[in-house]
Write an enzyme that holds these catalytic residues in place. Structure first.
Site, PDB file in Angstrom:
ATOM      1  N   HIS A  28      37.487  48.034  48.073  1.00 42.02           N
ATOM      2  CA  HIS A  28      37.097  47.601  46.738  1.00 42.02           C
ATOM      3  C   HIS A  28      36.942  48.812  45.813  1.00 42.02           C
ATOM      4  O   HIS A  28      37.394  48.806  44.673  1.00 42.02           O
ATOM      5  CB  HIS A  28      35.786  46.815  46.843  1.00 42.02           C
ATOM      6  CG  HIS A  28      35.265  46.358  45.518  1.00 42.02           C
ATOM      7  ND1 HIS A  28      33.925  46.189  45.270  1.00 42.02           N
ATOM      8  CD2 HIS A  28      35.888  46.037  44.366  1.00 42.02           C
ATOM      9  CE1 HIS A  28      33.762  45.786  44.019  1.00 42.02           C
ATOM     10  NE2 HIS A  28      34.929  45.682  43.444  1.00 42.02           N
TER      11      HIS A  28
ATOM     12  N   GLU B 180      40.257  50.102  44.705  1.00 37.61           N
ATOM     13  CA  GLU B 180      40.805  49.230  43.653  1.00 37.61           C
ATOM     14  C   GLU B 180      40.288  49.670  42.274  1.00 37.61           C
ATOM     15  O   GLU B 180      41.003  49.646  41.284  1.00 37.61           O
ATOM     16  CB  GLU B 180      40.423  47.779  43.957  1.00 37.61           C
ATOM     17  CG  GLU B 180      40.761  46.768  42.866  1.00 37.61           C
ATOM     18  CD  GLU B 180      39.553  45.921  42.519  1.00 37.61           C
ATOM     19  OE1 GLU B 180      39.035  46.051  41.392  1.00 37.61           O
ATOM     20  OE2 GLU B 180      39.110  45.124  43.386  1.00 37.61           O
TER      21      GLU B 180
ATOM     22  N   GLU C  49      28.486  45.983  39.541  1.00 36.84           N
ATOM     23  CA  GLU C  49      29.098  44.682  39.888  1.00 36.84           C
ATOM     24  C   GLU C  49      28.283  44.007  40.982  1.00 36.84           C
ATOM     25  O   GLU C  49      28.013  42.811  40.937  1.00 36.84           O
ATOM     26  CB  GLU C  49      30.511  44.883  40.436  1.00 36.84           C
ATOM     27  CG  GLU C  49      31.582  44.815  39.404  1.00 36.84           C
ATOM     28  CD  GLU C  49      32.969  44.916  40.008  1.00 36.84           C
ATOM     29  OE1 GLU C  49      33.117  44.822  41.250  1.00 36.84           O
ATOM     30  OE2 GLU C  49      33.912  45.104  39.236  1.00 36.84           O
TER      31      GLU C  49
HETATM   32 ZN   LIG Z   1      35.143  45.430  41.483  1.00 36.36          ZN
END
Ligand SMILES: [Zn+2]
Length: 424
Positions: free
Chosen positions: A181, A184, A262
């Protein structure tokens, strides 16, 4: 669990269940013989559609499937409809479409619209068959809003692309949970060719576009749309994520914070908590139990304590897993298929291929065949909701993707007509 990029946009944090019911196959398209031998379809201009690709008779788009020399597979979609003739359209592109050549005035207006939308994010439109059901209900409302806006603002002229890498959080190293993640996110932080951090986002914003990315258990997906006349350049900028991202040390700490925020945003979400609960019920050592999200704890403080070099590990992960032969790409624009093919070959042939075998988790069957799974769990929700969820653990469904047996079942259960289960 995972994970849309863009910490700033809660709306885009639509979550996808990292469950065994996700299709596991990355094979989005059946490989076909490559060849320039398309047969011109009736009425098509100079677009040569791929005759093997079955499409609806009312679908005016032309499709072509190609494989690049580095193993990357791509589906090209030429949407020339509306160019001078009126034809029946898909539901999502119907309605008063404007001529694509429009004055500067129009364009500015559009950019403004986009600006407004700006940071509220773009809400990953869950295109995947399974996505709809797994939307994080916390954000449904927001997503709807965005969709509504989007339809008003910009529709027909947008060109779009999505790229899926058949690797996700299941491949996270044991000692660095959340690395897939995190990567990314990190590829957005500038490339050798376009070094500006988040330069791609800025470019899109300037040209009425939007983008997003998400990391799933076995897939990582990037997508964007932009005004057609900037599509080629946008693709070139975007492709650098997969060709030569900078991922400089300096940016790592900053971006860890984005991942962490997040995570903090998702924490109070009931559906996220439910996913965490499921993860905890999986068999020991099954990747379902991994903490795929990542946060400041797992990506910064713990590595520091254990002397783990996140910088090197991040680059290693990129080299190992962001390989062209794990990638499938789709592009759609109002260009001929030949033009799209030329662009895609030119730009994406530079993505490296390491020749290594793709990670395979298919031997890890029945992650929930445990006594812990077959129980009733009472969960105190964060929000004021009352819900009963009954969950079955099913074998992998990926290979049935053409038939979609679960869709039949869900349609039958969800049907509200006379004599349906719901009408009882
Ligand atoms: Zn993310």
């Amino acid at each position: 669990m995972p994970q849309t990029k863009k910490p700033k946009s809660a709306a885009s944090t639509s979550s996808q269940l990292c469950g065994s019911d996700r299709p596991e196959s990355q094979q989005l398209a059946e490989p076909r013989e490559q060849g320039p031998s398309g047969v011109s379809e009736g009425g098509g201009e100079d677009s040569l559609g791929d005759p093997q690709i079955i499409k609806s008779p009312s679908d005016p788009k032309h499709y072509r499937y190609i494989e690049l020399s580095n193993g990357l597979r791509a589906l090209l979609i030429s949407d020339m409809s509306g160019a001078g003739k009126s034809s029946s359209k898909d539901s999502d592109s119907s309605g008063g479409e404007e001529e694509e050549e429009e004055g500067e005035e129009g364009e500015e207006e559009e950019e403004e619209n986009e600006e407004e939308e700006g940071d509220s994010g773009e809400g990953t439109e869950e295109e995947s068959e399974d996505g709809e059901k797994e939307h994080d209900s916390d954000f449904d409302e927001l997503d709807e809003d965005n969709d509504g806006k989007k339809k008003k603002g910009c529709s027909e002229k947008q060109s779009a692309a999505a790229l899926c890498i058949g690797v996700g959080s299941f491949s996270d190293p044991e000692d660095l949970p959340g690395l897939a993640h995190f990567l990314e996110h990190m590829v957005f932080m500038g490339s050798e060719k376009y070094p500006a951090e988040n330069g791609f986002d800025a470019f899109l914003k300037k040209h009425g576009g939007s983008d997003n990315a998400s990391t799933d258990c076995e897939r990582t997906i990037f997508q964007f749309d932009v005004q057609r006349k900037h599509f080629r350049e946008a693709m070139d900028r975007w492709a650098q994520f997969f060709i030569c991202p900078l991922m400089i040390k300096d940016a790592i700490d900053r971006e860890v914070e984005a991942v962490d925020s997040e995570y903090q945003l998702a924490r109070p979400s009931d559906s996220h908590r439910k996913e965490m609960l499921f993860g905890s019920l999986a068999k020991p050592n099954h990747p379902m139990g991994k903490f795929c999200w990542g946060n400041a704890q797992t990506l910064k403080y713990e590595p520091r304590e254990k002397n783990i070099d996140t910088y090197t590990r991040l680059r290693d992960f990129w080299k190992r897993y962001y390989s062209a032969h794990y990638m499938t790409l789709t592009v759609q624009s109002k260009e001929t298929l030949d033009t799209l093919e030329e662009w895609v070959r030119e730009i994406f042939s530079k993505v490296p291929n390491n020749g290594l075998l793709q990670p395979d988790f298919s031997h890890l069957l029945d992650p929930f065949d445990t006594p812990a799974f077959n129980k009733l769990y009472r969960v105190i929700p964060v929000r004021k909701v009352h819900a009963l969820t009954i969950t079955w653990a099913l074998p992998p469904q990926g290979k049935y993707y053409r038939v979609k047996p679960l869709h039949y079942i869900s349609w039958l259960i969800g049907h509200e007509g006379t004599g349906s289960i719901l009408s009882l």
